[in-house]
Design a protein around this motif. Sequence first.
Motif, PDB file in Angstrom:
ATOM      1  N   UNK A  20       0.817  -1.215   0.000  1.00 24.08           N
ATOM      2  CA  UNK A  20       0.000   0.000   0.000  1.00 24.08           C
ATOM      3  C   UNK A  20       0.848   1.261   0.000  1.00 24.08           C
ATOM      4  N   UNK A  21       0.229   2.335  -0.436  1.00 20.76           N
ATOM      5  CA  UNK A  21       0.894   3.635  -0.461  1.00 20.76           C
ATOM      6  C   UNK A  21      -0.154   4.730  -0.348  1.00 20.76           C
ATOM      7  N   UNK A  22       0.333   5.911  -0.005  1.00 18.16           N
ATOM      8  CA  UNK A  22      -0.564   7.065   0.003  1.00 18.16           C
ATOM      9  C   UNK A  22       0.068   8.184  -0.807  1.00 18.16           C
ATOM     10  N   UNK A  23      -0.755   9.127  -1.193  1.00 23.28           N
ATOM     11  CA  UNK A  23      -0.277  10.317  -1.881  1.00 23.28           C
ATOM     12  C   UNK A  23      -1.125  11.494  -1.458  1.00 23.28           C
ATOM     13  N   UNK A  24      -0.511  12.664  -1.409  1.00 21.50           N
ATOM     14  CA  UNK A  24      -1.295  13.864  -1.161  1.00 21.50           C
ATOM     15  C   UNK A  24      -0.646  15.050  -1.862  1.00 21.50           C
ATOM     16  N   UNK A  25      -1.483  16.027  -2.148  1.00 23.25           N
ATOM     17  CA  UNK A  25      -1.030  17.281  -2.736  1.00 23.25           C
ATOM     18  C   UNK A  25      -1.674  18.398  -1.926  1.00 23.25           C
ATOM     19  N   UNK A  36       3.840  17.962  -1.826  1.00 23.74           N
ATOM     20  CA  UNK A  36       3.255  16.807  -2.510  1.00 23.74           C
ATOM     21  C   UNK A  36       4.132  15.612  -2.181  1.00 23.74           C
ATOM     22  N   UNK A  37       3.499  14.515  -1.849  1.00 30.79           N
ATOM     23  CA  UNK A  37       4.286  13.348  -1.433  1.00 30.79           C
ATOM     24  C   UNK A  37       3.554  12.056  -1.777  1.00 30.79           C
ATOM     25  N   UNK A  38       4.328  11.056  -2.112  1.00 32.98           N
ATOM     26  CA  UNK A  38       3.801   9.706  -2.283  1.00 32.98           C
ATOM     27  C   UNK A  38       4.729   8.772  -1.527  1.00 32.98           C
ATOM     28  N   UNK A 126       0.737   9.837  -7.516  1.00 35.59           N
ATOM     29  CA  UNK A 126       1.789   9.717  -6.493  1.00 35.59           C
ATOM     30  C   UNK A 126       1.716   8.362  -5.790  1.00 35.59           C
ATOM     31  N   UNK A 127       0.492   7.881  -5.537  1.00 33.11           N
ATOM     32  CA  UNK A 127       0.308   6.546  -4.934  1.00 33.11           C
ATOM     33  C   UNK A 127       0.912   5.480  -5.838  1.00 33.11           C
ATOM     34  N   UNK A 128       0.552   5.528  -7.121  1.00 40.54           N
ATOM     35  CA  UNK A 128       1.016   4.495  -8.058  1.00 40.54           C
ATOM     36  C   UNK A 128       2.508   4.574  -8.311  1.00 40.54           C
ATOM     37  N   UNK A 129       3.061   5.772  -8.367  1.00 36.86           N
ATOM     38  CA  UNK A 129       4.521   5.911  -8.545  1.00 36.86           C
ATOM     39  C   UNK A 129       5.262   5.320  -7.343  1.00 36.86           C
ATOM     40  N   UNK A 130       4.741   5.564  -6.131  1.00 35.29           N
ATOM     41  CA  UNK A 130       5.380   5.014  -4.929  1.00 35.29           C
ATOM     42  C   UNK A 130       5.358   3.498  -4.953  1.00 35.29           C
ATOM     43  N   UNK A 131       4.205   2.930  -5.347  1.00 33.95           N
ATOM     44  CA  UNK A 131       4.092   1.464  -5.411  1.00 33.95           C
ATOM     45  C   UNK A 131       4.987   0.892  -6.518  1.00 33.95           C
ATOM     46  N   UNK A 132       5.031   1.548  -7.661  1.00 37.01           N
ATOM     47  CA  UNK A 132       5.890   1.087  -8.753  1.00 37.01           C
ATOM     48  C   UNK A 132       7.359   1.102  -8.346  1.00 37.01           C
TER      49      UNK A 132
END
Length: 136
Positions: A20-25, A36-38, A126-132
């Motif tokens: 799992x991951x999170x992202x926010x802007x 902005x962070x993932x 950002x979520x998907x980039x972190x997971x990738x």
Amino acid sequence: MGVKARLSTDGGSRGNPGPAAYGYVLETDDGTVLDARGETIGVATNNVAEYRALLAGLEAALDRGVDELEVVSDSELLVKQMRGEYKVKNETLRELQREAAELADGLKRVTFRAVRRAHNELADRLVNEALDASGS
């Protein structure tokens, strides 16, 4: 004069639970991105990831002196739980919701709005980039 901002949050897991991951802007009314962070958070459910995004984003808003915040999320569950429209039955989510409510209390005004995923593109990316990046 206070700082007004919008916080777009998203969380996701590949498998539920799964990696799992999170992202926010966090951005001001004129579109200036304050933060902005993932980030990956290990194995979690989708809903836990949504709350972790909210917590991280609220902390970022407090750190930057924001006092009026509009939270935008594509998680209707999170939005309705934070507004008090839905009861939080899951113990883990109840703890996260309590933490989020305490952080939100540190701001002068917080509103929560649910949007369709298409309107939450950057946080979702950002979520998907972190997971990738983590190979999940």
